[in-house]
Scaffold this motif. Sequence first.
Motif, mmCIF file in Angstrom:
data_model
loop_
_atom_site.group_PDB
_atom_site.id
_atom_site.type_symbol
_atom_site.label_atom_id
_atom_site.label_comp_id
_atom_site.label_asym_id
_atom_site.label_seq_id
_atom_site.Cartn_x
_atom_site.Cartn_y
_atom_site.Cartn_z
ATOM 1 N N GLU A 88 0.835 -1.204 0.000
ATOM 2 C CA GLU A 88 0.000 0.000 0.000
ATOM 3 C C GLU A 88 0.870 1.255 0.000
ATOM 4 O O GLU A 88 0.584 2.218 -0.724
ATOM 5 C CB GLU A 88 -0.914 0.015 1.224
ATOM 6 C CG GLU A 88 -2.047 -0.967 1.167
ATOM 7 C CD GLU A 88 -2.957 -0.903 2.377
ATOM 8 O OE1 GLU A 88 -3.967 -1.630 2.380
ATOM 9 O OE2 GLU A 88 -2.672 -0.122 3.312
ATOM 10 N N ARG A 97 -3.005 6.535 -0.347
ATOM 11 C CA ARG A 97 -2.994 5.216 -0.969
ATOM 12 C C ARG A 97 -3.773 5.223 -2.279
ATOM 13 O O ARG A 97 -4.810 5.882 -2.388
ATOM 14 C CB ARG A 97 -3.620 4.169 -0.038
ATOM 15 C CG ARG A 97 -2.800 3.865 1.177
ATOM 16 C CD ARG A 97 -3.508 2.879 2.073
ATOM 17 N NE ARG A 97 -4.753 3.466 2.579
ATOM 18 C CZ ARG A 97 -5.663 2.792 3.270
ATOM 19 N NH1 ARG A 97 -5.481 1.520 3.543
ATOM 20 N NH2 ARG A 97 -6.760 3.393 3.695
ATOM 21 N N ASN A 100 -6.155 -0.215 -1.385
ATOM 22 C CA ASN A 100 -6.300 -0.754 -0.036
ATOM 23 C C ASN A 100 -6.272 -2.280 -0.156
ATOM 24 O O ASN A 100 -6.960 -2.845 -1.004
ATOM 25 C CB ASN A 100 -7.626 -0.299 0.574
ATOM 26 C CG ASN A 100 -7.829 -0.850 1.953
ATOM 27 O OD1 ASN A 100 -7.220 -0.396 2.905
ATOM 28 N ND2 ASN A 100 -8.692 -1.850 2.066
#
Length: 193
Positions: A88, A97, A100
């Motif tokens: 990530e 990010r 996920n």
Amino acid sequence: MGQVGKPLPAKLVVGLIYRNSIVRIQTIALLEKKYGGIDFISDELDFGYTDYYRPEMGDCLKRLFISFRKLKRPDELAGIKIFTNKLEKLFSRNYRRLINIDPGFLNASKLILATTKDYSHRIYLSKGIFVEVTLIYRGKSFEPLDWTYPDYKSKEYIEIFHAIRKIYCEQARSHRHCEEPSLGISVTKQSRF
């Protein structure tokens, strides 16, 4: 007195939430390099169950689940979560990010998920990682618990986990409690990416 023994192995299941299909493809390739061949890839689903990821990842998010052929020891989950956290971070831009990654283990009786966050229903594994039982298999279906995330309660997700459970039970025919759910879903290898 019970005898101490080795726990049964479990199937590594990884849920991905993302917007960018190139990041998804690259992430899956790195996971496959690390954990071996993939035996299930779900259809891509729209992810609209929560706004939690929107500030960081944007709108129009997608969800995908994969499972890996090689079964894992239950004590490996903490290390897997640490590795997925590194992925990530690798795919982050400006501290946000782009994907996920939620790893967990599925066996005949339950689906567990790893997390870095402690809470009343979570148990510490090691290395800063906790685990929660997210779904239990009772009767002929997976059932949610009070704390199960809303998306994991959905019919779509439950059908995916039944399909993965069927693959797991075929791998581990000697396991007791591997009765097949009669939901009329077929289990086939899904298209790659």
